[in-house]
Design an enzyme around this catalytic site. Structure first.
Site, mmCIF file in Angstrom:
data_model
loop_
_atom_site.group_PDB
_atom_site.id
_atom_site.type_symbol
_atom_site.label_atom_id
_atom_site.label_comp_id
_atom_site.label_asym_id
_atom_site.label_seq_id
_atom_site.Cartn_x
_atom_site.Cartn_y
_atom_site.Cartn_z
ATOM 1 N N LYS A 154 29.462 -123.663 69.234
ATOM 2 C CA LYS A 154 28.569 -123.573 68.080
ATOM 3 C C LYS A 154 29.383 -123.738 66.804
ATOM 4 O O LYS A 154 30.363 -123.004 66.586
ATOM 5 C CB LYS A 154 27.884 -122.211 68.055
ATOM 6 C CG LYS A 154 26.892 -122.003 69.186
ATOM 7 C CD LYS A 154 25.512 -122.481 68.802
ATOM 8 C CE LYS A 154 24.501 -122.070 69.859
ATOM 9 N NZ LYS A 154 23.198 -122.710 69.663
ATOM 10 N N LYS A 261 14.271 -128.853 76.748
ATOM 11 C CA LYS A 261 14.103 -127.476 77.229
ATOM 12 C C LYS A 261 12.754 -127.386 77.946
ATOM 13 O O LYS A 261 11.704 -127.241 77.308
ATOM 14 C CB LYS A 261 14.135 -126.502 76.049
ATOM 15 C CG LYS A 261 15.474 -126.430 75.321
ATOM 16 C CD LYS A 261 15.464 -125.273 74.321
ATOM 17 C CE LYS A 261 16.855 -124.960 73.811
ATOM 18 N NZ LYS A 261 17.231 -125.763 72.649
HETATM 19 MG MG MG Z 1 20.957 -126.582 70.295
#
Ligand code: MG
Length: 351
Positions: A154, A261
């Site tokens: 991240k 997703k």
């Molecule tokens: Mg992402």
């Protein structure tokens, strides 16, 4: 009375199924840092459907609060309104939105239809999640020793210069053949994104995920331009969460990667058919589901016939209580790991 009720139901038994559900609120082992702040617990509904032949199906309806779409309360109200014995067309009568509930019902109905077993022996690689910032560096080594080759980091979390400075250390710590995927969660503006993409160009960066926010001014053109101007592929994630987003980007011939997703997609089977028809580059990713949602999402991942990038499913164990997690983070998920998952155990644990 019981016999009478059964006789009354007989003429419609083949068309309907019995729907029950249990709402859950499960604390994470550790809070997750997201763009919307700390995320401490996962809420959702486990759906159980049973048809007249005694076949059972399962679904996990769990919206992600940070995405600002349906809330868990809206999902619970809509589910209650479906009644105890809805028929097969139940999804069509749901109100707008409610993607998490739609896909849960679809997954449960797919179980009733008798989905074929996954091919034994197949396995898919998994990306290791390494912590943001400097903590990423010591975290790479044990993952690499365990066999991971794809590492997700991240970015856009700390100071831009500090993070850029860490990039070479991280690349140097990668095992042979290892690659980093970066996820900025929409944190940057154009200039920051360009600085990163320049730096990524000759480094082992698999892709850069969501460099700018979906609602930034001119975001779509900016993303398209960044994708065209630099060699590192760009992946869309937050830009794909709402109804219509997928078609929008397919219509634009998005040349980069689609983060998919299944848990948040109203009709994942249809969406995957469109992605396949477009020969899209897809990364399957978790929304931190329970084992019930993980099972249906991973079944879809194993059904994908395009190029297999590492799965974004290295998220478990995620929950403080045992028994709710999908497959524990490992360099590969095997078809057998998915077949072995037991929705009934999750259901029982929620009693
Ligand atoms: Mg992402």
């Amino acid at each position: 009375m019981a016999v009478f009720a059964l006789m009354l139901q007989l003429p419609v038994l083949s068309m309907t199924f019995r729907l029950t559900y249990r709402r859950y609120r499960l604390a994470f082992r550790a809070p997750l840092r997201t763009a919307a702040g700390l995320w401490r617990e996962r809420e959702g509904l486990i759906l159980r459907v049973e048809d007249a032949a005694g076949r059972i199906g399962w679904g996990d309806a769990a919206p992600v609060p940070a995405f600002g779409l349906e809330t868990i309360d809206q999902v619970a109200v809509a589910c209650a309104a479906l009644g105890e014995t809805p028929d097969e067309g139940v999804i069509d009568r749901l109100g707008p939105g409610l993607a998490s509930l739609r896909q849960a019902l679809a997954a449960a109905q797919s179980d009733l239809a008798g989905a074929p077993p996954l091919p034994a022996g197949r396995f898919l690689p998994v990306a290791a999640l390494i912590p943001a910032g400097r903590a990423a560096l010591p975290a790479i080594v044990p993952f690499a020793e365990a066999g991971f080759r794809t590492f997700k980091w991240k970015v856009g979390v700390g100071d831009l210069g500090d993070e850029l400075g860490l990039l070479d250390d991280l690349c140097g710590a990668l095992p042979s053949g290892g690659r980093l995927r970066l996820d900025a969660n929409g944190a940057w503006d154009r200039r920051a994104a360009e600085r990163w993409l320049e730096r990524c160009a000759d480094r082992p960066i698999e892709f850069l995920e969501q460099p700018v926010a979906r609602d930034a001014r001119g975001a779509d053109d900016l993303l398209q331009g960044l994708g065209a101007d630099y060699p590192t592929p760009i992946a869309l994630d937050e830009s794909l969460v709402d109804a219509g987003d997928l078609d929008h980007w397919l219509d634009r011939d998005w040349p980069g990667i689609y983060i998919f997703k299944p848990a948040l997609c109203a009709d994942p089977v249809l969406a995957l058919a469109r992605l396949a028809a477009a020969q899209a580059d897809v990364v399957f990713s978790s929304a931190i589901e329970t084992a019930v949602g993980a099972r249906s999402a991973l079944r879809l991942a194993f059904g994908w016939t395009g190029p297999a990038r590492a799965l974004g499913f290295g998220v478990w164990p995620a929950f403080a209580l045992p028994g709710f997690d999908g497959p524990a983070a490992a360099p590969f998920i095997r078809a057998e790991d998915v077949e072995r998952m037991n929705p009934e155990a999750v259901w029982t644990a929620l009693n």
